[in-house]
Design an enzyme around this catalytic site. Structure first.
Site, mmCIF file in Angstrom:
data_model
loop_
_atom_site.group_PDB
_atom_site.id
_atom_site.type_symbol
_atom_site.label_atom_id
_atom_site.label_comp_id
_atom_site.label_asym_id
_atom_site.label_seq_id
_atom_site.Cartn_x
_atom_site.Cartn_y
_atom_site.Cartn_z
ATOM 1 C CE1 TYR A 280 -43.962 -15.861 -4.974
ATOM 2 C CE2 TYR A 280 -41.650 -15.769 -4.309
ATOM 3 C CZ TYR A 280 -42.630 -16.181 -5.200
ATOM 4 O OH TYR A 280 -42.281 -16.923 -6.293
ATOM 5 C CB SER B 58 -39.496 -19.854 -5.406
ATOM 6 O OG SER B 58 -38.442 -18.940 -5.236
ATOM 7 C CE LYS C 69 -44.510 -19.548 -5.547
ATOM 8 N NZ LYS C 69 -45.514 -20.004 -6.510
#
Ligand code: NAD
Ligand code: UD1
Length: 330
Positions: free
Chosen positions: A148, A124, A152
């Protein structure tokens, strides 16, 4: 090729399955249905005329993954399975680290054990942190603001380290910008559970009358109209980017931005939605959302030069297709 798509009944994964099947590849989906519905398998078949093989399984279950990798001669993995709600990740960090980071480790281990050389990972733009846009793959990453985002960045690092010592392992880290829209058939799209966190599904639910009005998070950013600017890209374009990456994969690790390179503000998206659908979205401007950046957009030049991939759809197309799906399926 026979491609294992983890998270393949999810929003982005289902569009990737369609593009893969349309190009003549075979697809196995692994998904635990934590955020999707098995009926998506039927819809993929309805669109393509081909049915992917479906396993309801958790990618962190190493034994089950070993069984799947032993049963099929898999050529490559596209790993999308993961939890993605930023707010929830702040509330439940251990769940996010367990699910997203362990999932990546288990799948990389299985690939190395079973000689599967191709691995494409859903990363992302959040890994760039507060670097200034346009964001370029060579930039040093800055700490993501939430668990989150950290999952990644950690998964990227784990895959880089694994490829370093396994010269046959070919990894593409794809940094998505803001995927929106739906398949033009209206059969698959984004169907968030509960109140959406992201802008486009919020807009379509206001249009549908499920939500009263859009709350614009901040009208005082240093942008032309004061609202946040993002790089929205059509989910079908994003799916095609995976095909391009998979076809061009070479041993080692490559990072690619998948974005359009164009920034659109919240109010520009609201106006594009009206242009595409004839529906005016009522909105009010409220406070900024904590953690949000003013402007985020990609430099997509590397994907164009090396993958021959470039986004084709514009924001009016994205709005039309998002609305078409919302009308059909929710
Ligand atoms: P999604 O929730 O629609 O799809 C993810 C799928 O993974 C779901 O079907 C879910 O059931 C499944 N899943 C979750 N944990 C699993 C596990 N442990 N085992 C098996 N299946 C599991 O989300 P999406 O928008 O399609 O996102 C796909 C991937 O792309 C995610 O990794 C996400 O972090 C990443 N991504 C998404 C965006 C975005 O804006 N949608 C942006 C950047 C990156
Ligand atoms: C969010 C995630 C990010 C993730 C990205 C892509 C947060 C804090 N960040 O970012 O980690 O990588 O999605 O999935 O959730 N907006 C409104 N009203 C709304 C919703 C959004 O005004 O109800 C604005 C936001 O302030 C932003 C823009 O719309 O300016 C886009 O928001 P969103 O769709 O949530 O995406 P990101 O902010 O890019």
């Amino acid at each position: 090729m026979l491609i294992l798509v983890t998270g393949g009944t999810g929003y982005i994964g289902s569009h990737i399955c369609v593009e893969m099947l349309n190009e003549g590849h075979s697809v196995i989906i692994v998904d635990n249905l934590a955020n999707s519905d098995r009926a998506v398998v039927d819809r993929i078949e309805q669109i393509t005329g081909k049915r992917p093989l479906f396993y309801e399984a958790d990618v962190t279950d190493a034994k089950y993954m070993d069984l799947i990798f032993s049963t099929h001669y898999i050529d490559g993995v596209i790993h999308l399975a993961g939890l993605k709600a930023v707010g929830e990740s702040v509330e439940k960090p251990l769940l996010y680290y367990q699910n997203n980071v362990l999932g990546t480790i288990v799948l990389a281990e299985q690939c190395l054990k079973h000689g599967v050389g191709k691995f494409v990972f859903s990363s992302s733009a959040t890994v760039y942190g507060d670097n200034p846009s346009p964001l370029i793959e060579t930039m040093e990453l800055r700490s993501a603001a939430n668990p989150y985002g950290q999952t990644k960045a950690m998964s990227e690092q784990i895959l880089k380290d694994a490829a370093n010592v396994n010269p046959e392992f070919a990894v593409a880290l794809l940094r998505y910008f803001n995927p929106v829209g739906a398949h033009p058939s209206g059969l698959i799209g984004e169907a968030p559970r509960g109140i959406p966190n992201n802008l486009m599904p919020y807009i379509t639910q206001v249009a549908r009358g499920k939500l009263a009005e859009l709350k614009v998070f901040g009208g005082d950013y240093p942008t032309p109209d004061g609202t946040g600017v993002r790089d929205y890209l059509h989910v079908v374009d994003l799916a095609k980017g995976h095909l391009a990456a998979l076809e061009k994969l070479n041993p080692g690790v490559e990072v690619y931005n998948l974005g359009t390179g164009r920034g659109t503000s919240v109010l520009e998206l609201v106006h594009a939605f009206a242009e595409a659908t004839g529906i005016k979205i009522p909105y009010s401007i409220g406070p900024r959302r904590p953690g949000d950046l003013a402007v985020v957009y990609a430099d997509p030049a590397k994907a164009k030069a090396e993958l021959d991939w470039e986004a084709q759809y514009g924001i009016v197309d994205m709005c039309r297709d998002a609305w078409n799906f919302e009308k059909n399926f929710s």
